[in-house]
Scaffold this motif. Structure first.
Motif, PDB file in Angstrom:
ATOM      1  N   HIS A 105     173.502   4.468  88.589  1.00 34.81           N
ATOM      2  CA  HIS A 105     172.722   4.913  87.417  1.00 34.81           C
ATOM      3  C   HIS A 105     172.713   6.432  87.270  1.00 34.81           C
ATOM      4  O   HIS A 105     172.168   6.937  86.294  1.00 34.81           O
ATOM      5  CB  HIS A 105     171.309   4.331  87.474  1.00 34.81           C
ATOM      6  CG  HIS A 105     171.289   2.843  87.262  1.00 34.81           C
ATOM      7  ND1 HIS A 105     171.456   2.254  86.027  1.00 34.81           N
ATOM      8  CD2 HIS A 105     171.155   1.815  88.138  1.00 34.81           C
ATOM      9  CE1 HIS A 105     171.402   0.938  86.147  1.00 34.81           C
ATOM     10  NE2 HIS A 105     171.230   0.640  87.419  1.00 34.81           N
TER      11      HIS A 105
ATOM     12  N   ASP B  98     171.082  11.782  86.490  1.00 40.17           N
ATOM     13  CA  ASP B  98     170.369  12.051  85.226  1.00 40.17           C
ATOM     14  C   ASP B  98     169.844  10.767  84.583  1.00 40.17           C
ATOM     15  O   ASP B  98     169.320  10.791  83.478  1.00 40.17           O
ATOM     16  CB  ASP B  98     171.269  12.810  84.251  1.00 40.17           C
ATOM     17  CG  ASP B  98     172.522  12.022  83.884  1.00 40.17           C
ATOM     18  OD1 ASP B  98     172.653  10.840  84.299  1.00 40.17           O
ATOM     19  OD2 ASP B  98     173.380  12.580  83.171  1.00 40.17           O
TER      20      ASP B  98
ATOM     21  N   ASN C 193     171.408   8.367  83.271  1.00 47.14           N
ATOM     22  CA  ASN C 193     172.149   7.912  82.090  1.00 47.14           C
ATOM     23  C   ASN C 193     173.189   6.832  82.382  1.00 47.14           C
ATOM     24  O   ASN C 193     173.882   6.389  81.465  1.00 47.14           O
ATOM     25  CB  ASN C 193     172.811   9.106  81.385  1.00 47.14           C
ATOM     26  CG  ASN C 193     171.795   9.910  80.604  1.00 47.14           C
ATOM     27  OD1 ASN C 193     170.830   9.340  80.060  1.00 47.14           O
ATOM     28  ND2 ASN C 193     171.948  11.219  80.563  1.00 47.14           N
TER      29      ASN C 193
ATOM     30  N   PRO D  48     171.920   2.927  80.952  1.00 41.55           N
ATOM     31  CA  PRO D  48     171.007   4.011  81.351  1.00 41.55           C
ATOM     32  C   PRO D  48     169.631   3.483  81.740  1.00 41.55           C
ATOM     33  O   PRO D  48     169.205   2.422  81.271  1.00 41.55           O
ATOM     34  CB  PRO D  48     170.892   4.860  80.081  1.00 41.55           C
ATOM     35  CG  PRO D  48     171.133   3.900  78.966  1.00 41.55           C
ATOM     36  CD  PRO D  48     172.100   2.872  79.490  1.00 41.55           C
TER      37      PRO D  48
ATOM     38  N   TRP E 276     163.237  11.853  83.874  1.00 39.33           N
ATOM     39  CA  TRP E 276     164.151  12.049  82.731  1.00 39.33           C
ATOM     40  C   TRP E 276     163.432  11.862  81.394  1.00 39.33           C
ATOM     41  O   TRP E 276     164.011  11.359  80.426  1.00 39.33           O
ATOM     42  CB  TRP E 276     165.336  11.070  82.812  1.00 39.33           C
ATOM     43  CG  TRP E 276     165.881  10.864  84.180  1.00 39.33           C
ATOM     44  CD1 TRP E 276     166.462  11.799  84.979  1.00 39.33           C
ATOM     45  CD2 TRP E 276     165.874   9.634  84.939  1.00 39.33           C
ATOM     46  NE1 TRP E 276     166.820  11.227  86.176  1.00 39.33           N
ATOM     47  CE2 TRP E 276     166.479   9.901  86.177  1.00 39.33           C
ATOM     48  CE3 TRP E 276     165.442   8.347  84.677  1.00 39.33           C
ATOM     49  CZ2 TRP E 276     166.637   8.941  87.160  1.00 39.33           C
ATOM     50  CZ3 TRP E 276     165.601   7.369  85.643  1.00 39.33           C
ATOM     51  CH2 TRP E 276     166.187   7.676  86.870  1.00 39.33           C
TER      52      TRP E 276
END
Ligand code: HEC
Length: 233
Positions: free
Chosen positions: A77, A80, A82, A93, A161
């Motif tokens: 994953h 970040d 995403n 994500p 995030w």
């Protein structure tokens, strides 16, 4: 007028000397070598960290969750959140995912424990061809994540995030684990859609037709007849 050095003066002198000696011994014994840590009202050394931890227990959970994420999820994953949407990975994500942000962690706890197969829609994009293998500890996967690690990592992904959702507690993950029992199949989206998403923890499932049949079969004939008569009314 001068007075001779009398008994009272002698007593004062000896008494004073004794007090000084006692004071010196006392300070010597109880001063803690005049170490600042012993006397400062605001202690130095490791104590302040403990105070900080106690003030924000969520920070501890998120930190522990990050460690689990970096050990177990980050390769797929990504740091970040995403994922790796492109073929051949097809990894969706976690950042901004409705699955992650749902009020209850009932579905993502299942995904983390037992994995996911078949296509899944995340942020209106269909991800096909990817399979997430089970990450939870089981007889098949003895080095997998404990319920506590799952609670921590889910708390982390729900609060990273830009994601913002409640902390996942160990009790919530344990409730899911208990409700599901032993399972070696990855979940499908179709199955997960049936898991209720409101409320803090999974409510106990409604009785299934099979369970009802078994319960009825266990009744003595006369009682069964009475029940059936009652139902027909
Ligand atoms: C081996 C790669 C891999 C690892 C490791 C992995 N995942 Fe996944 N994950 C996937 C794939 C692929 C899917 C989509 C599966 C599908 O298409 O059914 C997915 C789907 C998901 C989903 C549902 C869809 C979404 O994007 O919200 C969640 C939640 C999730 N993973 C969380 C985690 C967490 C938390 C960890 C670590 C404990 C983890 N995954 C570890 C590959 C992985």
């Amino acid at each position: 007028m001068r007075r001779a050095f009398g008994t009272v003066d002698t007593l004062l002198l000896v008494g004073g000397a004794a007090l000084l000696a006692w004071g010196g011994l006392y300070v010597g014994r109880y001063s803690g070598r005049f170490d600042a840590n012993e006397f400062d009202e605001i202690p130095h050394g490791p104590a302040p960290k403990v105070v900080a931890v106690a003030a924000d227990p969520n920070a501890v959970v998120l930190k522990a969750g990050l460690a689990v994420y970096n050990k177990t999820c980050v390769n797929c994953h990504m740091a970040d959140g995403n994922g790796r949407p492109e073929a051949p990975y097809n990894i969706p994500p976690l950042a901004g995912s409705d699955w992650i942000l749902a009020e209850s962690p009932n579905r993502i706890a299942r995904i983390a424990m037992h994995g996911l197969k078949d296509p899944v829609k995340v942020k209106d994009v269909m991800y096909q061809g990817g399979v997430m293998n089970p990450q939870g500890q089981s007889a098949d996967n003895p080095t997998g994540l404990t319920n506590e690690e799952i609670a921590n990592v889910l708390s982390y992904v729900r609060n990273s995030w830009g994601n913002k959702a409640s902390i996942v507690t160990l009790a919530q993950v344990e409730a899911v684990s208990k409700e599901v029992g032993k399972r070696s199949e990855n979940w499908t989206v179709e199955e997960l859609m049936k898991v209720p998403m409101t409320g803090a923890a999974t409510t106990s499932a409604a009785i299934t037709p099979d369970q009802l049949k078994a319960a009825l079969k266990a009744l003595p004939a006369a009682e069964l007849e009475a029940v059936l008569k009652d139902v027909k009314k």
